[in-house]
Design a protein around this motif. Structure first.
Motif, PDB file in Angstrom:
ATOM      1  N   VAL A   8      54.348  45.281  40.906  1.00  0.00           N
ATOM      2  CA  VAL A   8      53.015  45.157  40.313  1.00  0.00           C
ATOM      3  C   VAL A   8      53.131  44.246  39.097  1.00  0.00           C
ATOM      4  N   VAL A   9      52.356  43.168  39.092  1.00  0.00           N
ATOM      5  CA  VAL A   9      52.411  42.208  37.995  1.00  0.00           C
ATOM      6  C   VAL A   9      51.029  42.091  37.367  1.00  0.00           C
ATOM      7  N   ALA A  10      50.999  42.055  36.027  1.00  0.00           N
ATOM      8  CA  ALA A  10      49.734  41.983  35.300  1.00  0.00           C
ATOM      9  C   ALA A  10      49.781  40.816  34.322  1.00  0.00           C
ATOM     10  N   HIS A  11      49.275  39.675  34.763  1.00  0.00           N
ATOM     11  CA  HIS A  11      49.173  38.495  33.898  1.00  0.00           C
ATOM     12  C   HIS A  11      48.119  37.571  34.518  1.00  0.00           C
ATOM     13  N   PRO A  12      47.169  37.070  33.724  1.00  0.00           N
ATOM     14  CA  PRO A  12      46.090  36.261  34.302  1.00  0.00           C
ATOM     15  C   PRO A  12      46.501  34.870  34.756  1.00  0.00           C
ATOM     16  N   ASP A  13      47.671  34.375  34.285  1.00  0.00           N
ATOM     17  CA  ASP A  13      48.120  33.029  34.623  1.00  0.00           C
ATOM     18  C   ASP A  13      49.203  33.090  35.689  1.00  0.00           C
ATOM     19  N   SER A  14      48.884  32.592  36.880  1.00  0.00           N
ATOM     20  CA  SER A  14      49.843  32.663  37.988  1.00  0.00           C
ATOM     21  C   SER A  14      51.061  31.780  37.748  1.00  0.00           C
ATOM     22  N   GLN A  15      50.972  30.847  36.778  1.00  0.00           N
ATOM     23  CA  GLN A  15      52.097  29.974  36.476  1.00  0.00           C
ATOM     24  C   GLN A  15      52.930  30.488  35.302  1.00  0.00           C
ATOM     25  N   SER A  16      52.643  31.673  34.828  1.00  0.00           N
ATOM     26  CA  SER A  16      53.330  32.232  33.663  1.00  0.00           C
ATOM     27  C   SER A  16      54.765  32.627  33.990  1.00  0.00           C
ATOM     28  N   LEU A  17      55.564  32.796  32.936  1.00  0.00           N
ATOM     29  CA  LEU A  17      56.930  33.284  33.117  1.00  0.00           C
ATOM     30  C   LEU A  17      56.915  34.683  33.721  1.00  0.00           C
ATOM     31  N   THR A  18      55.919  35.480  33.377  1.00  0.00           N
ATOM     32  CA  THR A  18      55.812  36.827  33.952  1.00  0.00           C
ATOM     33  C   THR A  18      55.743  36.757  35.468  1.00  0.00           C
TER      34      THR A  18
ATOM     35  N   ALA B 262      58.526  38.006  38.338  1.00  0.00           N
ATOM     36  CA  ALA B 262      58.178  38.850  39.488  1.00  0.00           C
ATOM     37  C   ALA B 262      58.626  38.200  40.796  1.00  0.00           C
ATOM     38  N   ALA B 263      58.398  36.888  40.917  1.00  0.00           N
ATOM     39  CA  ALA B 263      58.777  36.173  42.145  1.00  0.00           C
ATOM     40  C   ALA B 263      60.291  36.147  42.330  1.00  0.00           C
ATOM     41  N   HIS B 264      61.034  35.911  41.249  1.00  0.00           N
ATOM     42  CA  HIS B 264      62.497  35.877  41.358  1.00  0.00           C
ATOM     43  C   HIS B 264      63.061  37.271  41.642  1.00  0.00           C
ATOM     44  N   LEU B 265      62.431  38.289  41.087  1.00  0.00           N
ATOM     45  CA  LEU B 265      62.865  39.652  41.375  1.00  0.00           C
ATOM     46  C   LEU B 265      62.646  39.959  42.860  1.00  0.00           C
ATOM     47  N   ALA B 266      61.498  39.550  43.384  1.00  0.00           N
ATOM     48  CA  ALA B 266      61.224  39.744  44.810  1.00  0.00           C
ATOM     49  C   ALA B 266      62.226  39.002  45.670  1.00  0.00           C
ATOM     50  N   GLU B 267      62.566  37.789  45.245  1.00  0.00           N
ATOM     51  CA  GLU B 267      63.563  37.005  45.980  1.00  0.00           C
ATOM     52  C   GLU B 267      64.910  37.721  46.007  1.00  0.00           C
TER      53      GLU B 267
ATOM     54  N   ALA C 199      51.779  43.053  44.071  1.00  0.00           N
ATOM     55  CA  ALA C 199      50.392  43.375  43.745  1.00  0.00           C
ATOM     56  C   ALA C 199      50.031  42.628  42.466  1.00  0.00           C
ATOM     57  N   ASP C 200      49.266  41.569  42.586  1.00  0.00           N
ATOM     58  CA  ASP C 200      48.829  40.757  41.446  1.00  0.00           C
ATOM     59  C   ASP C 200      47.474  41.298  40.995  1.00  0.00           C
ATOM     60  N   LEU C 201      47.497  42.175  39.999  1.00  0.00           N
ATOM     61  CA  LEU C 201      46.281  42.886  39.612  1.00  0.00           C
ATOM     62  C   LEU C 201      45.183  41.958  39.131  1.00  0.00           C
ATOM     63  N   ALA C 202      45.547  40.893  38.425  1.00  0.00           N
ATOM     64  CA  ALA C 202      44.538  39.958  37.922  1.00  0.00           C
ATOM     65  C   ALA C 202      43.897  39.182  39.069  1.00  0.00           C
ATOM     66  N   ALA C 203      44.721  38.640  39.957  1.00  0.00           N
ATOM     67  CA  ALA C 203      44.195  37.846  41.074  1.00  0.00           C
ATOM     68  C   ALA C 203      43.381  38.709  42.030  1.00  0.00           C
ATOM     69  N   GLU C 204      43.763  39.957  42.188  1.00  0.00           N
ATOM     70  CA  GLU C 204      43.064  40.849  43.109  1.00  0.00           C
ATOM     71  C   GLU C 204      41.805  41.443  42.510  1.00  0.00           C
TER      72      GLU C 204
END
Length: 206
Positions: free
Chosen positions: A6-16, A20-25, A39-44
């Motif tokens: 679960v990630v909570a940040h409004p900018d999809s290009q952020s380090l946050t 999350a993406a590298h952790l998933a990888e 689960a991208d709470l901001a985008a959803e």
């Protein structure tokens, strides 16, 4: 095994989001049988506001809102829950806190019983916390932020529900190339997410 990140940040290009993406990888690279949902709470567009319907549910006088039911189903499908978030005002963002407020309901995350007190219902759920902060470690240490945040989040939220916090990481400013270091660390966390020995150690220490 299946991880819900679960990630909570409004900018999809952020380090946050990068963490999350590298952790998933890392999770998927560690074993081809593992799977990940982000689960991208901001985008959803998740609504974090605790409404009258949520109060009614807490009091066992209302029905489970559909969006809360969907988030609980996501967690129920997961073998591990990972929260990745920027540190705002020495805590998690309101969006993520509101997600917890609404999703970790009485009767699902815990059961507040008049005859037996609080019964913890999420004992089967390993939790991994990754917070990204803009200050350095010295600032956190001087002001006691490490302890304060672990008390309010690790203990105050997850221990209350019986969930085991296996990883509790703060990725802080640490030199000119800290972003690369954080992404590498995130991938490493993902690789060992379902390390049975690590989870047993955390359980024994709890």
């Amino acid at each position: 095994m299946h991880a819900l990140i679960v990630v909570a940040h409004p900018d999809s290009q952020s380090l946050t989001h990068g963490v999350a993406a590298h952790l998933a990888e890392g999770v998927t690279l560690s074993d081809t049988g593992h799977s990940v949902e982000i689960a991208d709470l901001a985008a959803e567009g998740f609504d974090p506001r605790f409404s009258a319907a949520d109060i009614a549910l807490h009091l066992r006088e209302g029905v489970l809102p559909a969006d809360v039911a969907a988030e609980q189903a996501r967690i129920d499908r997961a073998d591990a829950l990972v929260l990745v978030y920027p540190v705002y005002w020495w805590s998690m963002p309101g969006l993520l806190k509101g997600w917890i407020d609404r999703v970790f309901t009485n009767g699902w995350a815990y059961d507040d019983r008049a005859d037996a007190g609080v019964v913890k219902l999420l004992g089967r759920l390993p939790v991994h916390l990754v917070g990204l902060g803009g200050a350095d470690a010295g600032t956190y240490t001087r002001h006691g932020y490490f302890g304060a945040m672990k008390t309010q989040i690790d203990h105050g939220i997850f221990d209350y529900c019986g969930a085991r916090v296996v990883t509790s990481e703060f990725m802080l400013e640490a030199g000119p190339d800290h972003a690369t270091a954080h992404l590498d660390a995130a991938r490493a966390i993902g690789r060992r997410l379902f390390d049975t020995s690590g989870q047993c150690e955390a359980t024994d220490a709890a």
